[in-house]
Design an enzyme around this catalytic site. Structure first.
Site, PDB file in Angstrom:
ATOM      1  N   GLY A  15     -19.852  36.966  31.723  1.00  0.00           N
ATOM      2  CA  GLY A  15     -19.353  35.621  31.978  1.00  0.00           C
ATOM      3  C   GLY A  15     -19.012  35.444  33.449  1.00  0.00           C
ATOM      4  CB  CYS A  16     -19.304  32.498  35.651  1.00  0.00           C
ATOM      5  SG  CYS A  16     -18.671  31.245  34.518  1.00  0.00           S
TER       6      CYS A  16
END
Lengths: 343, 343, 343, 343
Positions: free
Chosen positions: D154-155
């Protein structure tokens, strides 16, 4: 006998509707307005549904129904609804004796053919088209004051018509020359429905033209400037900002004029009209000067030959371009100061 | 004998200079470029001064001096400097045998009078004006390839000239009609110096016109389209975004044309020119399509009469409008693929 | 005897000053305010200098001078000036019998040492420090009503203090745990002077932290929450927008609480205080809810253990964070409804 | 035997997918990638569907089907699809002998329970969970190089884990103190589907917190930092910009450290890892430094006691936070320079 200061508002969910609510809630001459929503969801007051209104004063929120509006005692109704809905509701409310201010395009044309040709829909309300006043008070205040039905103009159309009308009436526009209107608008003018092209990421750092030779505000501009379809070139662009329209308008003058002459023409035309502000020759308004106001600001630059005129006309598309102008129209209908609640 | 692949860059602090540095650092056919700054501050490498370049490859940063550049062995120098500085430096570097690509307006006109009349400065470099190639490779690739001095064009001018040139050469523009160019630009085109009107709060949610009938890119457009001063109306606007120019251009055609004819004209004119992308008739490019690229995208809509044409021309003012086009010019001067480092 | 409803305003050029002018011009209980500028430039009225005020009502603009203010009959003066200027002007005006509302940091601390340590300046006005009321009316309305000198608080400090004060007074904050305040602000809070880092291109599409462990609003927060310096961690960030502060505040509770308990604490604390709006447990305010208003909106989420509380506190840095709160303080000093002119 | 340099990409319509296409099209070591879309609409090439790719090189666009991918000869497939789709497609493609890089959350956890508890879905792919490598090459390059299945992180998680991991491994984080991660993201991280809250007007000039104590990146952070659920407080905010994540992270150190010690810790930890750039003690990265790059920039400020540390970790959520990191993982799987195509 209905009290015109008792206000009903249909359709408060869009950007124009919310701005209208804000202006009406603080209007000093009105009873508390009542809001009607198809999807009222059982909530009984405005601030429950729209928390940003908490502390602005309470107002009832009711399920939409013509019968409910009729029996409420309201004398004036604002329709902040899509044109199909306005076309259906307005005649019923007018027949019940209410006065109607419609923010949609449903009643903006005297000719049913014009409506049908641009909106691709039958114009079932033909009986009322002739009676509707076109709601730019700087041009039609008498008609508006007397009207039962006011068609509130398009946002782009207001910015263009206010800038061109003095020139058209002066006869200074050179025959057989194009009048180019390059209009730029913030995103709230495109409505609140989620659309791919209105996603933040699509519009941020972007600018694009749309609706060339096809924008529905075109026939309003033609009708209220008297320009011919072959003379007007009208384009619209989306800007990465929320509120405001800036129209850059290119006109060829014949005979040539001086800057002071052009300024004097505009000042005389809009004398006593405080919501249109004329800028000194050679100075230009910007969007920020009119955001969150009901002003339309007009400035211009004339080239050294006196023949080529570039006008800048700015307004807030939710203010003078929609909700603000609707309240200005209401003020004329009530016979009170036109700026009331608009400063 | 100087090696043209050894590159010096003067003036890396502005937005065009920084973009140029980015493009040159990743260029596969060059020696490591050397950067020169008046105010080099004793820092020895680019990334020490501009931390965003860390990890992009190292490059020396040296105090600016013509002698230093001369003795460095560089064969080509980019001047990303104000026009006063370019006017002073370019002749000295040319006389020393370097080839010069100048991003300022100092050498864009063949006539010293034109320069003086628009820039309000003497044109001391008159001897070099005649020799400078105007750096739009889609129009002047041969001259650029052979030139010792390339004047990199203005950003607005590039967007307008590329859109108008095919029409001008076709003879389709109706005589005695105005050509209106309504250009809109992001803020990086206005330079990096702190200015009140470029403060974030002043431009955010704003749009404004400026420089009407007075913008310095006007004479470039006149010279390279062949339009007369009385025919061209050119306006510029600031948008609340960082990068990009969108020009909306209004032309009257005579005789009338069809959409496919206009599209075919443009496709033929720009055949084999990959950095100009022509859109299908009736479809329009947006700023986002060209941001951070070296493309100029051109689309158009023609009205049903075939007489009124609206063109949209978009580019990134730091890409095709400045640093990108400068590198494209370098590629032509080196005789390599023009897109090198530009994708 | 001076009339407190006769208002003088010093320093209208900054963003807070312009917002203050807007609020005062429409205030129904005041005489027309008189504006004083060091650089009044011979213009005699506000709208001549700031064209966005045309149509808002006229107000005189005069060259700044203590004698001029003294002899004008004004009873209350707003200082929207840098702290050095306020420090110099305020004592002279107070000695002349005017009441002063100062928007700078000059009089925000009871201790001269605190001022000197954070502002790196002597505190020559020590005689007045003890007398100044700290202008958050929700906490100090009695002191403000009676004060001759009101120190209008910092924008960040207002958002943090209003969110923490009920928790501090309840004794629910766990001992020896950090209270983290991560504040984010729009660019108008950084002032109007052109600065490289406030250039549109530098802030657009950007976000950055600044002033860690060094922000001048820190001592205000310490003094009015009672937290110790080792307990508070306060950080500030710039956002790419014009108006608004959103503070995300992290607190550890001991003993654990329920959402309804926390909500009840805040509702009770701010009962009868309409400018602080408490959101229902688990719902959160956004910047748009408070932009262009004088509200401070506070919401929170509590984790399932009841120990970890995250508060969101939002306000408009020019409204409740500066000019709006200044007018709210004025209203308390005049003994009128505190929301007057603030809706 | 499949060729890992023959690439298939599923799901190019989202923002991560488009960025991935851009990076793969210019990657020098790959065959032309083939793109698969459920809704390929009969268009045969990428640029026909996405005109912004014209001039970037052509690539085929085909209707999505596992059989088609299998028989295409592709050796590596990127899934830029929602987690439900990835969960279904990945096992089929793995069983056919392809290597898979999945950009969704479907395979990010070793425990099926964790997935189910946060995503509220069964984890049908349990057989593959244990085999998936977590795709942060700075931490797990060996596992990634050998993996058949890489779960791209995930970012938000990437920005937080990269900043915390060196501190966790050093043992410097004080026991029983909270670690607060206040993350701020641009709108492209929220996906491309039109949503009311992502309408330009809703996010412009706005900032809001969301997902408190409920964000799906939380378990990734817990698993790869080793922090306990009660120690981590992780919040996420939306900013009015397109690209980028800035995480402000608050840590208490025990024993106290000096700035140079902290900087040395990070420099040593990320030595030889060019995509993580460490800033000098006391200097802080900004979002603009990493936009349109694959860098994660980490800076910090330590208070004078040496106990309270504030870290800033920035990356581009479509670069190092998604597509860029996916290509970095591919480079490790191919055994080539990890920056290839990422500068």
């Amino acid at each position: 006998m209905r009290d015109p200061r008792q206000i009903a508002v249909v359709g408060v969910t869009g950007y124009s509707g919310l701005e209208l609510a804000r202006l009406l809630l603080r209007h000093p001459s009105l009873e508390t307005p009542v809001f009607y929503l198809r999807d009222a969801n059982g909530t009984a007051c405005l601030a429950e549904r729209f928390p940003q209104f908490r502390g602005w004063g309470e107002a009832p929120l009711r399920p939409l129904g013509v019968a409910a509006i009729r029996s409420s005692g309201a004398g004036t109704v604002f329709l902040a609804t899509p044109h199909e809905v306005s076309a259906e509701l307005a005649p019923q409310l007018l027949n019940a004796g209410l006065r109607v201010i419609d923010l949609s395009g449903a009643f903006r044309f005297h000719s049913a053919e014009t409506f049908t040709s641009w909106y691709k829909l039958p114009a079932p309300h033909a009986a009322w088209l002739g009676e509707a006043a076109y709601g730019i008070p700087e041009l039609y205040s008498k008609e508006i004051a007397a009207a039962r039905l006011v068609a509130n103009p398009g946002c782009y159309a207001t910015s263009v018509i206010l800038a061109l009308r003095p020139l058209v009436e002066s006869g200074w526009i050179a025959r057989n020359t194009s009048v180019v209107c390059d209009s730029k608008s913030g995103a709230s003018g495109a409505g609140k429905d989620p659309r791919r092209d209105l996603h933040f990421v699509e519009l941020d750092e972007n600018c694009k033209a749309y609706g060339l030779f096809a924008h529905r505000h075109t026939p309003e501009i033609l009708e209220h400037t008297g320009l011919s379809e072959s003379q007007l070139v009208f384009s619209t662009h989306l800007l990465p900002l929320a509120r405001g329209i800036l129209s850059t308008i290119y006109v060829t003058l014949d005979p040539p004029q001086t800057g002071p002459d052009v300024e004097a023409l505009f000042r005389k035309f809009y004398a006593g009209r405080p919501m249109v502000r004329i800028w000194r020759a050679g100075t230009l308004p910007e969007l920020q000067h009119v955001a969150h106001t009901n002003f339309c600001d007009i400035g211009f630059v004339l080239d050294s030959s006196g023949r080529r005129l570039v006008l800048i006309s700015c307004l807030d598309n939710l203010g003078k371009g929609a909700a603000g102008q609707a309240v200005q129209n209401l003020n004329h209908m009530l016979g009170i100061e036109e700026q009331t609640s608009l400063q």
